[in-house]
Enzyme design. Structure first.
Site, PDB file in Angstrom:
ATOM      1  N   ARG A 154       0.831  -1.210   0.000  1.00  0.00           N
ATOM      2  CA  ARG A 154       0.000   0.000   0.000  1.00  0.00           C
ATOM      3  C   ARG A 154       0.862   1.256   0.000  1.00  0.00           C
ATOM      4  O   ARG A 154       0.625   2.192  -0.773  1.00  0.00           O
ATOM      5  CB  ARG A 154      -0.947  -0.003   1.198  1.00  0.00           C
ATOM      6  CG  ARG A 154      -1.738   1.261   1.375  1.00  0.00           C
ATOM      7  CD  ARG A 154      -2.740   1.186   2.489  1.00  0.00           C
ATOM      8  NE  ARG A 154      -2.146   0.807   3.762  1.00  0.00           N
ATOM      9  CZ  ARG A 154      -2.861   0.716   4.890  1.00  0.00           C
ATOM     10  NH1 ARG A 154      -4.169   0.928   4.875  1.00  0.00           N
ATOM     11  NH2 ARG A 154      -2.286   0.364   6.021  1.00  0.00           N
ATOM     12  N   ARG A 220      -6.559   9.200  10.911  1.00  0.00           N
ATOM     13  CA  ARG A 220      -7.439   8.739  11.995  1.00  0.00           C
ATOM     14  C   ARG A 220      -8.904   9.034  11.668  1.00  0.00           C
ATOM     15  O   ARG A 220      -9.812   8.349  12.148  1.00  0.00           O
ATOM     16  CB  ARG A 220      -7.064   9.415  13.305  1.00  0.00           C
ATOM     17  CG  ARG A 220      -5.648   9.076  13.791  1.00  0.00           C
ATOM     18  CD  ARG A 220      -5.530   7.631  14.206  1.00  0.00           C
ATOM     19  NE  ARG A 220      -4.146   7.309  14.607  1.00  0.00           N
ATOM     20  CZ  ARG A 220      -3.728   6.092  14.874  1.00  0.00           C
ATOM     21  NH1 ARG A 220      -4.560   5.077  14.778  1.00  0.00           N
ATOM     22  NH2 ARG A 220      -2.471   5.858  15.211  1.00  0.00           N
ATOM     23  N   GLU A 334     -11.537  -3.439  17.893  1.00  0.00           N
ATOM     24  CA  GLU A 334     -11.353  -2.236  17.084  1.00  0.00           C
ATOM     25  C   GLU A 334     -12.730  -1.709  16.706  1.00  0.00           C
ATOM     26  O   GLU A 334     -13.659  -2.498  16.478  1.00  0.00           O
ATOM     27  CB  GLU A 334     -10.543  -2.570  15.836  1.00  0.00           C
ATOM     28  CG  GLU A 334     -10.273  -1.375  14.944  1.00  0.00           C
ATOM     29  CD  GLU A 334      -9.447  -1.727  13.741  1.00  0.00           C
ATOM     30  OE1 GLU A 334      -8.344  -2.296  13.887  1.00  0.00           O
ATOM     31  OE2 GLU A 334      -9.917  -1.448  12.646  1.00  0.00           O
TER      32      GLU A 334
HETATM   33  C1  LIG Z   1      -6.035   0.068  14.719  1.00  0.00           C
HETATM   34  C2  LIG Z   1      -5.100   0.592  13.936  1.00  0.00           C
HETATM   35  O1  LIG Z   1      -4.952   0.300  12.574  1.00  0.00           O
HETATM   36  C3  LIG Z   1      -5.887  -0.482  11.858  1.00  0.00           C
HETATM   37  C4  LIG Z   1      -5.335  -0.643  10.476  1.00  0.00           C
HETATM   38  C5  LIG Z   1      -5.605   0.302   9.521  1.00  0.00           C
HETATM   39  C6  LIG Z   1      -4.927   0.217   8.160  1.00  0.00           C
HETATM   40  O2  LIG Z   1      -3.839  -0.391   8.087  1.00  0.00           O
HETATM   41  O3  LIG Z   1      -5.499   0.759   7.200  1.00  0.00           O
HETATM   42  C7  LIG Z   1      -6.501   1.372   9.758  1.00  0.00           C
HETATM   43  C8  LIG Z   1      -7.174   1.434  10.966  1.00  0.00           C
HETATM   44  C9  LIG Z   1      -7.243   0.196  11.778  1.00  0.00           C
HETATM   45  O4  LIG Z   1      -8.150  -0.703  11.145  1.00  0.00           O
HETATM   46  C10 LIG Z   1      -4.068   1.549  14.451  1.00  0.00           C
HETATM   47  O5  LIG Z   1      -2.928   1.490  13.931  1.00  0.00           O
HETATM   48  O6  LIG Z   1      -4.401   2.378  15.333  1.00  0.00           O
END
Ligand SMILES: C=C(O[C@@H]1C=C(C(=O)O)C=C[C@H]1O)C(=O)O
Length: 340
Positions: A154, A220, A334
């Protein structure tokens, strides 16, 4: 119509039983149907609608559909394996990476195809990404955790498209119950986006190398409004949020404290205290969070997690609880959502 009066018909999504999709579809134009169901299939156009099946449920009774609708007519198509639907203002694009021993290259190629499609069709404002990664905590054939493998591919794709760190959208990167890596993205043609960080968490794209060769690239939250001067009435697309402060996982092994901190993190993220850095004022609390997904590693924890969440969410919030792995082996829960 002056900019000030301009209204953006924001996409909305509802969760519904798989059998009710046709009823929802009858109420408006469908941008796409994402089935959180018992098998993963390649994205497709079915009856003129984008469909993506994600293996996120163990039984039919747990399955649900997330239906994205719009007021405008929708066109669909396919571009180098990605399937898309757009209405002139919003684009939904979906793809799937087949199971493989090493995901970096295939992730990069799939993301390049999707980002190229956004450029080609003119929907350059990507505001939300969802990634469903089977065996997310397992090692690939070279001993690299599959999540970290995905993050590398990515990051390389974003680099090729010169995405600055503050241009990456909010995202979810979560486990699944099968099917390689499936993803879907939302992008806008003209909406104004603001990437929002949580002052109590390190930006994910700044995580140190202990979390992998390339950091996870996501915001975020992404604030989406008609214009950049609209700092009050936009939507906040909240990324998957867990029990992390700074860059560290807190409360290893303690589901109750991980739920509390995940909820506290979102509450702070969407608060005026945190949004003041972006000149956004909405007076949000967790009671304003909707379209919520709660991902729980251990099925046996779901009842307790549900009880804790219901104590802090609006009784009117649409919430789904899913039993899947989380991006770090020490994370037990999560949570994501949208402040509309
Ligand atoms: C929970 C976390 O990451 C997770 C992974 C993510 C990604 O890699 O796109 C995005 C948010 C969450 O699903 C975090 O790093 O705080």
């Amino acid at each position: 119509m002056t900019q000030a009066q301009q209204t953006v018909n924001l996409p909305s999504s509802v969760f519904t039983g798989l059998t009710e999709v046709s009823e929802i579809a009858a109420t408006g134009n469908v941008l796409g149907v994402i089935n959180y169901t018992t098998e993963c299939t390649d994205p497709r156009v079915e009856n003129g609608q984008l469909r993506l099946d994600l293996h996120m449920a163990a039984t039919d009774s747990e399955a649900f559909a997330e239906v994205w609708t719009t007021a405008r007519p929708v066109e669909t198509g396919e571009h180098h394996g990605a399937v898309y639907a757009h209405d002139g203002e919003y684009l939904l694009v979906a793809g799937r990476i087949a199971p493989t021993g090493r995901y970096t290259e295939d992730t990069r190629a799939a993301y390049v195809a999707a980002l190229d499609l956004m450029d080609t069709l003119g929907y350059k404002n990507c505001f939300r990404m969802w990634n469903f990664i089977n065996d997310i905590n397992a090692d690939n054939t070279e001993g690299l955790e599959i999540y970290r493998d995905f993050c590398k591919g990515r990051a390389e794709a974003f680099e090729l498209f010169h995405f600055g760190d503050k241009e990456v959208p909010s995202a979810t990167g979560i486990g699944s119950q099968g099917g390689g890596i499936a993803f879907y993205f939302l992008a806008s043609r003209s909406a104004a986006l603001t990437s929002v960080e949580n002052s109590k968490q390190m930006a994910a794209y700044h995580y140190p190398r202990q979390y992998g060769p390339r950091p996870p690239k996501f915001a975020r939250a992404t604030y989406l409004a008609a214009t950049h001067t609209d700092r009050r009435s936009g939507q906040l697309y909240v990324a998957g949020t867990a029990s992390i402060r700074g860059h560290e996982t807190l409360h290893d092994g303690d589901i109750v404290k991980q739920v509390e901190l995940s909820l506290d993190n979102i509450e702070h993220l969407i608060s005026d205290e945190n949004l003041a850095d972006y000149e956004i004022t909405q007076g949000n609390s967790l009671l304003n969070l909707d379209n919520i997904k709660v991902y729980v590693r251990h099925r046996s924890d779901i009842p307790a997690v549900r009880k804790m969440c219901e104590e802090r969410f609006s009784p009117n919030a649409r919430v789904q609880y899913l039993n899947v792995d989380v991006c770090r082996a020490d994370l037990l829960v999560e949570i994501e959502g949208i402040v509309a």
